[in-house]
Design a protein around this motif. Structure first.
Motif, PDB file in Angstrom:
ATOM      1  N   ILE A   3       0.858  -1.187   0.000  1.00 43.69           N
ATOM      2  CA  ILE A   3       0.000   0.000   0.000  1.00 43.69           C
ATOM      3  C   ILE A   3       0.892   1.235   0.000  1.00 43.69           C
ATOM      4  CG2 ILE A   3      -1.781   1.300   1.248  1.00 43.69           C
ATOM      5  CD1 ILE A   3      -2.661  -1.317   2.501  1.00 43.69           C
ATOM      6  N   ARG A   4       0.541   2.198  -0.858  1.00 40.88           N
ATOM      7  CA  ARG A   4       1.204   3.495  -0.844  1.00 40.88           C
ATOM      8  C   ARG A   4       0.249   4.498  -0.207  1.00 40.88           C
ATOM      9  NH1 ARG A   4       2.060   5.477  -6.404  1.00 40.88           N
ATOM     10  NH2 ARG A   4       0.135   6.632  -6.069  1.00 40.88           N
ATOM     11  N   LYS A   5       0.594   4.951   0.988  1.00 42.67           N
ATOM     12  CA  LYS A   5      -0.256   5.868   1.748  1.00 42.67           C
ATOM     13  C   LYS A   5       0.298   7.278   1.629  1.00 42.67           C
ATOM     14  CE  LYS A   5      -2.133   6.632   6.388  1.00 42.67           C
ATOM     15  NZ  LYS A   5      -2.163   6.138   7.797  1.00 42.67           N
ATOM     16  N   SER A   6      -0.578   8.219   1.283  1.00 41.03           N
ATOM     17  CA  SER A   6      -0.186   9.616   1.122  1.00 41.03           C
ATOM     18  C   SER A   6      -1.047  10.476   2.032  1.00 41.03           C
ATOM     19  CB  SER A   6      -0.345  10.072  -0.337  1.00 41.03           C
ATOM     20  OG  SER A   6       0.416   9.255  -1.213  1.00 41.03           O
ATOM     21  N   ALA A   7      -0.399  11.426   2.693  1.00 38.69           N
ATOM     22  CA  ALA A   7      -1.092  12.388   3.549  1.00 38.69           C
ATOM     23  C   ALA A   7      -0.372  13.718   3.418  1.00 38.69           C
ATOM     24  CB  ALA A   7      -1.117  11.916   5.002  1.00 38.69           C
ATOM     25  N   GLY A   8      -0.925  14.602   2.586  1.00 38.79           N
ATOM     26  CA  GLY A   8      -0.277  15.876   2.353  1.00 38.79           C
ATOM     27  C   GLY A   8       1.011  15.672   1.574  1.00 38.79           C
ATOM     28  N   ASP A   9       2.122  16.151   2.110  1.00 44.71           N
ATOM     29  CA  ASP A   9       3.427  15.986   1.472  1.00 44.71           C
ATOM     30  C   ASP A   9       4.147  14.724   1.916  1.00 44.71           C
ATOM     31  OD1 ASP A   9       2.980  18.397   0.226  1.00 44.71           O
ATOM     32  OD2 ASP A   9       4.033  19.579   1.750  1.00 44.71           O
ATOM     33  N   GLU A  10       3.565  13.974   2.828  1.00 47.95           N
ATOM     34  CA  GLU A  10       4.208  12.764   3.345  1.00 47.95           C
ATOM     35  C   GLU A  10       3.691  11.536   2.603  1.00 47.95           C
ATOM     36  OE1 GLU A  10       3.597  12.556   7.491  1.00 47.95           O
ATOM     37  OE2 GLU A  10       4.655  14.433   7.940  1.00 47.95           O
ATOM     38  N   MET A  11       4.599  10.589   2.351  1.00 47.64           N
ATOM     39  CA  MET A  11       4.252   9.348   1.672  1.00 47.64           C
ATOM     40  C   MET A  11       4.876   8.188   2.433  1.00 47.64           C
ATOM     41  SD  MET A  11       4.754   8.390  -2.345  1.00 47.64           S
ATOM     42  CE  MET A  11       3.848   9.869  -2.801  1.00 47.64           C
ATOM     43  N   GLU A  12       4.123   7.111   2.549  1.00 44.26           N
ATOM     44  CA  GLU A  12       4.570   5.956   3.337  1.00 44.26           C
ATOM     45  C   GLU A  12       4.213   4.690   2.590  1.00 44.26           C
ATOM     46  OE1 GLU A  12       3.705   3.932   7.751  1.00 44.26           O
ATOM     47  OE2 GLU A  12       2.609   5.717   7.079  1.00 44.26           O
ATOM     48  N   TRP A  13       5.111   3.732   2.605  1.00 38.27           N
ATOM     49  CA  TRP A  13       4.869   2.434   1.986  1.00 38.27           C
ATOM     50  C   TRP A  13       4.575   1.421   3.079  1.00 38.27           C
ATOM     51  CZ3 TRP A  13       3.677   0.549  -2.588  1.00 38.27           C
ATOM     52  CH2 TRP A  13       3.756  -0.836  -2.782  1.00 38.27           C
ATOM     53  N   ILE A  14       3.441   0.724   2.965  1.00 37.85           N
ATOM     54  CA  ILE A  14       3.002  -0.242   3.968  1.00 37.85           C
ATOM     55  C   ILE A  14       3.060  -1.630   3.347  1.00 37.85           C
ATOM     56  CG2 ILE A  14       1.124  -0.935   5.505  1.00 37.85           C
ATOM     57  CD1 ILE A  14       0.132   1.936   5.440  1.00 37.85           C
ATOM     58  N   GLU A  15       3.745  -2.516   4.007  1.00 38.48           N
ATOM     59  CA  GLU A  15       3.868  -3.888   3.524  1.00 38.48           C
ATOM     60  C   GLU A  15       2.546  -4.626   3.728  1.00 38.48           C
ATOM     61  OE1 GLU A  15       6.322  -5.188   1.906  1.00 38.48           O
ATOM     62  OE2 GLU A  15       7.669  -3.466   2.097  1.00 38.48           O
ATOM     63  N   PRO A  16       2.223  -5.565   2.849  1.00 38.30           N
ATOM     64  CA  PRO A  16       0.980  -6.339   3.036  1.00 38.30           C
ATOM     65  C   PRO A  16       1.051  -7.174   4.309  1.00 38.30           C
ATOM     66  CG  PRO A  16       2.336  -7.265   1.280  1.00 38.30           C
ATOM     67  CD  PRO A  16       2.952  -5.957   1.644  1.00 38.30           C
ATOM     68  N   GLY A  17      -0.089  -7.288   4.977  1.00 34.58           N
ATOM     69  CA  GLY A  17      -0.153  -8.043   6.223  1.00 34.58           C
ATOM     70  C   GLY A  17       0.112  -7.214   7.449  1.00 34.58           C
ATOM     71  N   THR A  18       0.469  -5.924   7.281  1.00 35.31           N
ATOM     72  CA  THR A  18       0.673  -5.052   8.432  1.00 35.31           C
ATOM     73  C   THR A  18      -0.649  -4.834   9.155  1.00 35.31           C
ATOM     74  OG1 THR A  18       2.456  -3.945   7.241  1.00 35.31           O
ATOM     75  CG2 THR A  18       1.592  -2.829   9.176  1.00 35.31           C
ATOM     76  N   ALA A  19      -0.594  -4.724  10.481  1.00 32.02           N
ATOM     77  CA  ALA A  19      -1.810  -4.536  11.272  1.00 32.02           C
ATOM     78  C   ALA A  19      -2.526  -3.260  10.829  1.00 32.02           C
ATOM     79  CB  ALA A  19      -1.465  -4.446  12.759  1.00 32.02           C
ATOM     80  N   GLY A  20      -3.820  -3.408  10.525  1.00 37.13           N
ATOM     81  CA  GLY A  20      -4.626  -2.271  10.099  1.00 37.13           C
ATOM     82  C   GLY A  20      -4.562  -1.972   8.622  1.00 37.13           C
ATOM     83  N   ALA A  21      -3.706  -2.664   7.866  1.00 36.59           N
ATOM     84  CA  ALA A  21      -3.596  -2.418   6.429  1.00 36.59           C
ATOM     85  C   ALA A  21      -4.745  -3.090   5.696  1.00 36.59           C
ATOM     86  CB  ALA A  21      -2.262  -2.925   5.904  1.00 36.59           C
ATOM     87  N   PHE A  22      -5.189  -2.429   4.627  1.00 39.69           N
ATOM     88  CA  PHE A  22      -6.284  -2.962   3.822  1.00 39.69           C
ATOM     89  C   PHE A  22      -5.736  -3.823   2.690  1.00 39.69           C
ATOM     90  CE2 PHE A  22      -8.315   1.152   5.229  1.00 39.69           C
ATOM     91  CZ  PHE A  22      -9.124   0.548   6.175  1.00 39.69           C
ATOM     92  N   ALA A  23      -6.570  -4.758   2.249  1.00 41.03           N
ATOM     93  CA  ALA A  23      -6.279  -5.581   1.088  1.00 41.03           C
ATOM     94  C   ALA A  23      -7.567  -5.747   0.299  1.00 41.03           C
ATOM     95  CB  ALA A  23      -5.713  -6.947   1.493  1.00 41.03           C
ATOM     96  N   VAL A  24      -7.440  -5.879  -1.011  1.00 42.31           N
ATOM     97  CA  VAL A  24      -8.618  -6.023  -1.869  1.00 42.31           C
ATOM     98  C   VAL A  24      -9.093  -7.462  -1.799  1.00 42.31           C
ATOM     99  CG1 VAL A  24      -9.505  -5.814  -4.208  1.00 42.31           C
ATOM    100  CG2 VAL A  24      -7.818  -4.164  -3.366  1.00 42.31           C
ATOM    101  N   ASP A  25     -10.330  -7.639  -1.376  1.00 47.91           N
ATOM    102  CA  ASP A  25     -10.918  -8.983  -1.328  1.00 47.91           C
ATOM    103  C   ASP A  25     -11.565  -9.340  -2.662  1.00 47.91           C
ATOM    104  OD1 ASP A  25     -11.831 -11.353   0.434  1.00 47.91           O
ATOM    105  OD2 ASP A  25     -13.703 -10.654  -0.492  1.00 47.91           O
ATOM    106  N   SER A  51     -10.501  -6.085   2.947  1.00 47.91           N
ATOM    107  CA  SER A  51     -10.284  -6.940   4.107  1.00 47.91           C
ATOM    108  C   SER A  51      -9.118  -6.400   4.912  1.00 47.91           C
ATOM    109  CB  SER A  51     -10.002  -8.386   3.677  1.00 47.91           C
ATOM    110  OG  SER A  51      -8.822  -8.438   2.891  1.00 47.91           O
ATOM    111  N   SER A  52      -9.103  -6.744   6.186  1.00 45.49           N
ATOM    112  CA  SER A  52      -8.021  -6.356   7.084  1.00 45.49           C
ATOM    113  C   SER A  52      -7.835  -7.468   8.105  1.00 45.49           C
ATOM    114  CB  SER A  52      -8.346  -5.023   7.781  1.00 45.49           C
ATOM    115  OG  SER A  52      -7.310  -4.648   8.664  1.00 45.49           O
ATOM    116  N   GLY A  53      -6.620  -7.945   8.216  1.00 44.58           N
ATOM    117  CA  GLY A  53      -6.360  -9.055   9.126  1.00 44.58           C
ATOM    118  C   GLY A  53      -7.034 -10.339   8.698  1.00 44.58           C
ATOM    119  N   GLY A  54      -7.252 -10.506   7.389  1.00 43.29           N
ATOM    120  CA  GLY A  54      -7.882 -11.712   6.883  1.00 43.29           C
ATOM    121  C   GLY A  54      -9.396 -11.722   6.948  1.00 43.29           C
TER     122      GLY A  54
END
Length: 202
Positions: free
Chosen positions: A92-114, A131-134
């Motif tokens: 997941i590529r998360k953007s908030a204003g000028d900040e950008m963060e890369w989130i690995e799949p399976g991270t707590a609270g991360a979304f995935a396309v079901d 889905s989140s957390g399966g």
């Protein structure tokens, strides 16, 4: 005989009271049963089940497309302007204003396309289940308020007594401001013209 005996008894009783210790204060915890199991008051009802916060309640669908390995889904936060997430199959590529963060799949609270459910009548009816957390936590859809482009601001109206600018012309220069000179470049000589001049001189 009774009077000396009575006086002696009073003396012994007074001496005993003088030697006795004062009464000790009872512990407060000994009265717990009185206010917890009182027949005159009712116990408060047990707390009801707390409603879990909706993890995708603040998100709307911004776009969806099929890519290698799954889908690329963009979700937009409708409360925090400028916050978005692009969900790929590999993270997941998360953007908030000028900040950008890369989130690995399976991270707590991360979304995935079901799964993706395309609309039958219109593409606006497309729903993406996340889905989140399966576990499937819900679906996001397009929001018409965020899809409608904002109207362009009308051109400024001229002040009273000031001529309106015609289309395709420069606006009038305010007084006291020097208008920049336009630079005029001479036309470059053509190769054919130079050839003709050379032949004539010969």
């Amino acid at each position: 005989m009774k009077t000396p005996l009575l006086a002696f008894s009073s003396f012994v009783l007074a001496a005993g009271m003088a030697c006795a210790s004062p009464p000790a204060k009872k512990n407060v915890n000994s009265y717990n049963s009185l206010w917890t199991n009182s027949p005159f008051t009712s116990k408060p009802p047990p707390p009801g089940p707390t409603e879990a916060a909706d993890p995708i309640g603040d998100w709307v669908l911004g776009g969806v497309s099929e890519i290698d390995g799954g889908y690329m889904v963009t979700i937009i936060n409708k409360k925090n302007a400028g916050e978005s997430q692009v969900i790929y199959p590999h993270g997941i590529r998360k953007s908030a204003g000028d900040e950008m963060e890369w989130i690995e799949p399976g991270t707590a609270g991360a979304f995935a396309v079901d799964r993706v459910q395309y609309g039958t009548d219109s593409w606006k009816d497309t729903a993406v289940f996340l889905s989140s957390g399966g576990k499937v936590v819900g679906s996001v859809k397009f929001d018409d308020k965020l899809l409608t482009p904002t109207a362009a601001a009308p051109p400024p109206q001229p002040k009273p007594g000031q001529p309106a600018a015609k289309p395709g012309t420069n606006p009038p220069t305010p007084p006291g401001v020097r208008q920049p000179r336009q630079r005029v470049l001479p036309p470059t000589p053509n190769n054919n013209t130079q050839t003709q001049r050379t032949s004539r001189t010969r």
